[in-house]
Scaffold this active site. Structure first.
Site, PDB file in Angstrom:
ATOM      1  N   ASP A  66       0.808  -1.322  -0.188  1.00 13.88           N
ATOM      2  CA  ASP A  66      -0.378  -0.045  -0.329  1.00 13.88           C
ATOM      3  C   ASP A  66       0.468   1.285   0.314  1.00 13.88           C
ATOM      4  O   ASP A  66       1.925   1.771   0.849  1.00 13.88           O
ATOM      5  CB  ASP A  66      -0.752  -0.122   1.739  1.00 13.88           C
ATOM      6  N   HIS A  67       0.513   2.578  -1.120  1.00 17.33           N
ATOM      7  CA  HIS A  67       1.415   3.240  -1.143  1.00 17.33           C
ATOM      8  C   HIS A  67       2.760   3.034  -1.109  1.00 17.33           C
ATOM      9  O   HIS A  67       3.179   3.427  -0.576  1.00 17.33           O
ATOM     10  CB  HIS A  67       0.946   4.121  -0.254  1.00 17.33           C
TER      11      HIS A  67
ATOM     12  N   ASP B 202       2.986   4.139  -5.290  1.00 15.95           N
ATOM     13  CA  ASP B 202       2.999   5.909  -5.675  1.00 15.95           C
ATOM     14  C   ASP B 202       3.383   7.305  -5.763  1.00 15.95           C
ATOM     15  O   ASP B 202       4.379   7.130  -4.483  1.00 15.95           O
ATOM     16  CB  ASP B 202       2.744   5.514  -3.494  1.00 15.95           C
TER      17      ASP B 202
ATOM     18  N   GLU C 190      -0.711   5.922  -8.429  1.00 15.91           N
ATOM     19  CA  GLU C 190      -1.554   7.329  -8.235  1.00 15.91           C
ATOM     20  C   GLU C 190      -1.419   7.868  -8.670  1.00 15.91           C
ATOM     21  O   GLU C 190       0.040   8.604  -9.136  1.00 15.91           O
ATOM     22  CB  GLU C 190      -0.984   7.101  -6.797  1.00 15.91           C
TER      23      GLU C 190
ATOM     24  N   GLY D 254      -7.835   7.773   7.691  1.00 16.77           N
ATOM     25  CA  GLY D 254      -8.271   9.052   8.224  1.00 16.77           C
ATOM     26  C   GLY D 254      -9.439   8.860   8.979  1.00 16.77           C
ATOM     27  O   GLY D 254     -10.535   8.942   7.597  1.00 16.77           O
TER      28      GLY D 254
ATOM     29  N   HIS E 107      -9.267   4.749  -2.112  1.00 22.56           N
ATOM     30  CA  HIS E 107      -8.413   5.131  -1.304  1.00 22.56           C
ATOM     31  C   HIS E 107      -9.666   5.796   0.929  1.00 22.56           C
ATOM     32  O   HIS E 107     -10.415   6.258   0.185  1.00 22.56           O
ATOM     33  CB  HIS E 107      -7.095   5.444  -0.935  1.00 22.56           C
TER      34      HIS E 107
ATOM     35  N   GLY F 108     -11.014   4.669   2.989  1.00 29.19           N
ATOM     36  CA  GLY F 108     -12.972   3.777   2.614  1.00 29.19           C
ATOM     37  C   GLY F 108     -13.117   4.271   3.740  1.00 29.19           C
ATOM     38  O   GLY F 108     -14.906   3.851   4.035  1.00 29.19           O
TER      39      GLY F 108
ATOM     40  N   ASN G 141      -9.225   1.035   6.389  1.00 27.21           N
ATOM     41  CA  ASN G 141      -7.408   0.641   7.624  1.00 27.21           C
ATOM     42  C   ASN G 141      -8.294   1.273   8.777  1.00 27.21           C
ATOM     43  O   ASN G 141      -8.251   0.260   9.544  1.00 27.21           O
ATOM     44  CB  ASN G 141      -6.641   1.317   7.265  1.00 27.21           C
ATOM     45  N   THR G 142      -8.852   1.906   8.745  1.00 31.06           N
ATOM     46  CA  THR G 142      -8.750   2.777  10.135  1.00 31.06           C
ATOM     47  C   THR G 142     -10.323   2.302  10.074  1.00 31.06           C
ATOM     48  O   THR G 142      -9.788   2.364  12.306  1.00 31.06           O
ATOM     49  CB  THR G 142      -8.985   4.919   9.841  1.00 31.06           C
TER      50      THR G 142
HETATM   51  P1  13P Z   1      -8.865   4.057   6.004  1.00 31.68           P
HETATM   52  O1  13P Z   1      -7.273   4.142   6.945  1.00 31.68           O
HETATM   53  O2  13P Z   1      -8.776   5.754   5.651  1.00 31.68           O
HETATM   54  O3  13P Z   1      -9.365   3.630   6.111  1.00 31.68           O
HETATM   55  O4  13P Z   1      -7.817   4.665   4.338  1.00 31.68           O
HETATM   56  C1  13P Z   1      -7.137   3.038   4.067  1.00 31.68           C
HETATM   57  C2  13P Z   1      -6.507   3.448   2.982  1.00 31.68           C
HETATM   58  O5  13P Z   1      -6.919   4.655   2.109  1.00 31.68           O
HETATM   59  C3  13P Z   1      -4.878   2.476   2.548  1.00 31.68           C
HETATM   60  O6  13P Z   1      -4.657   2.967   1.543  1.00 31.68           O
END
Ligand code: 13P
Length: 287
Positions: free
Chosen positions: A84-85, A105, A135, A178, A207, A209, A231-232
């Protein structure tokens, strides 16, 4: 077996649903996400940021853990292990470690440099059977030290990167990593639509989400989003349930301090969150 994300995303684009990328941090996260994907018969992408890779002692550890767990849990749904990134160097490290998918990225580089580096990595990744995400236009907020300003992507630049043959494209459309601030203006569907018009069949990636309202998720999928990163939200529900367990003094009852007991409520919360998202994204029974 780990697979490239290409086939699952092409199917998602054609079938008008999205595959979730859930970021992993440790063994528990990985196990909960894999088990939920299997239970729901859904394809899944395990996202690993460079920070999380470092935390887990390196990309090789991550690959070996995920491969072994996939086998020992008897997982049969398609699973992609995705950087990721990624930085330019991070991409090469993950290729070497055995990831099945990478994200480069290059959004912070001038577009010419982003194109040049992405082009090189597309050739390397495809030569080895990996899928690759690129990206354009930074995602706002901060994730594991990667800070983005959050500007909307230029659809012509998106087309230039898509034409390099990447398998999925992340484009800034007002999304943020976030929690979203109260004054967030929402996603720019105008930008997303313009990008999809230019990039056609390319699976687009959303991204950030976490916290995007359900109706905006549905509209994004309608406009060509085939991969959504979360993720968050998993971190928040894990922390909340763990806090409740400790505040209720359950770690002090019997052997409640045993990590397998202490971490169980948080793990159940991750599973429930992943299930909720897979249902929302429409990937259930699409394995
Ligand atoms: P969030 O942490 O906002 O859900 O984003 C996750 C993300 O985009 C990982 O690349």
């Amino acid at each position: 077996m780990l697979v490239s994300a290409k086939e699952m995303l092409d199917k998602a684009k054609a079938g008008h649903y999205a595959v979730g990328q859930f970021n992993i941090n440790n063994l528990e996260w990985t196990k909960c996400i894999l088990q939920t994907a299997q239970e729901l018969n859904s394809p899944v992408i395990l996202g690993v940021s460079e920070g999380a890779g470092k935390y887990m002692t390196g990309f090789k550890t991550v690959t070996e853990m995920v491969k072994a767990m996939d086998e020992e849990l008897g997982i049969t749904v398609p699973v992609a292990l995705h950087l990721d990134h990624g930085t330019y160097e991070g991409c090469y490290k993950c290729i070497k470690a055995g990831f099945s998918s990478i994200m480069f990225d290059g959004s912070h580089y001038p577009i010419e440099e982003n194109i040049e580096k992405t082009k090189e990595l597309v050739a390397v990744a495809h030569g080895l059977g990996l899928s690759i995400e690129a990206e354009v236009g930074a995602i706002g907020g901060e994730e594991d030290g990667v800070v983005g300003k959050g500007e909307c992507a230029d659809p012509d630049e998106c087309k230039a990167i898509a034409d390099l043959g990447v398998d999925m494209l992340a484009a800034g459309i007002g999304n943020i990593h976030g929690k979203y601030p109260d004054n967030w203006e929402g996603l720019s569907f105008e930008t997303l639509d313009a990008i999809q018009q230019k990039t056609g069949e390319m699976p687009l990636v959303l991204h950030g989400g976490t916290g995007i309202p359900d109706d905006m998720i549905a509209k994004s999928i309608e406009l060509g989003v085939s991969k959504i990163n979360v993720n968050t939200e998993c971190q928040l529900v894990f922390a909340e349930e763990t806090r409740k367990y400790i505040e209720a003094g359950k770690d002090l009852e019997g052997k409640g301090f045993d990590p397998r007991k202490l971490l169980a409520p948080g793990c159940e919360a991750i599973k429930a969150k992943v299930k909720e998202k897979m249902e929302l994204f429409g990937s259930v029974n699409k394995a």
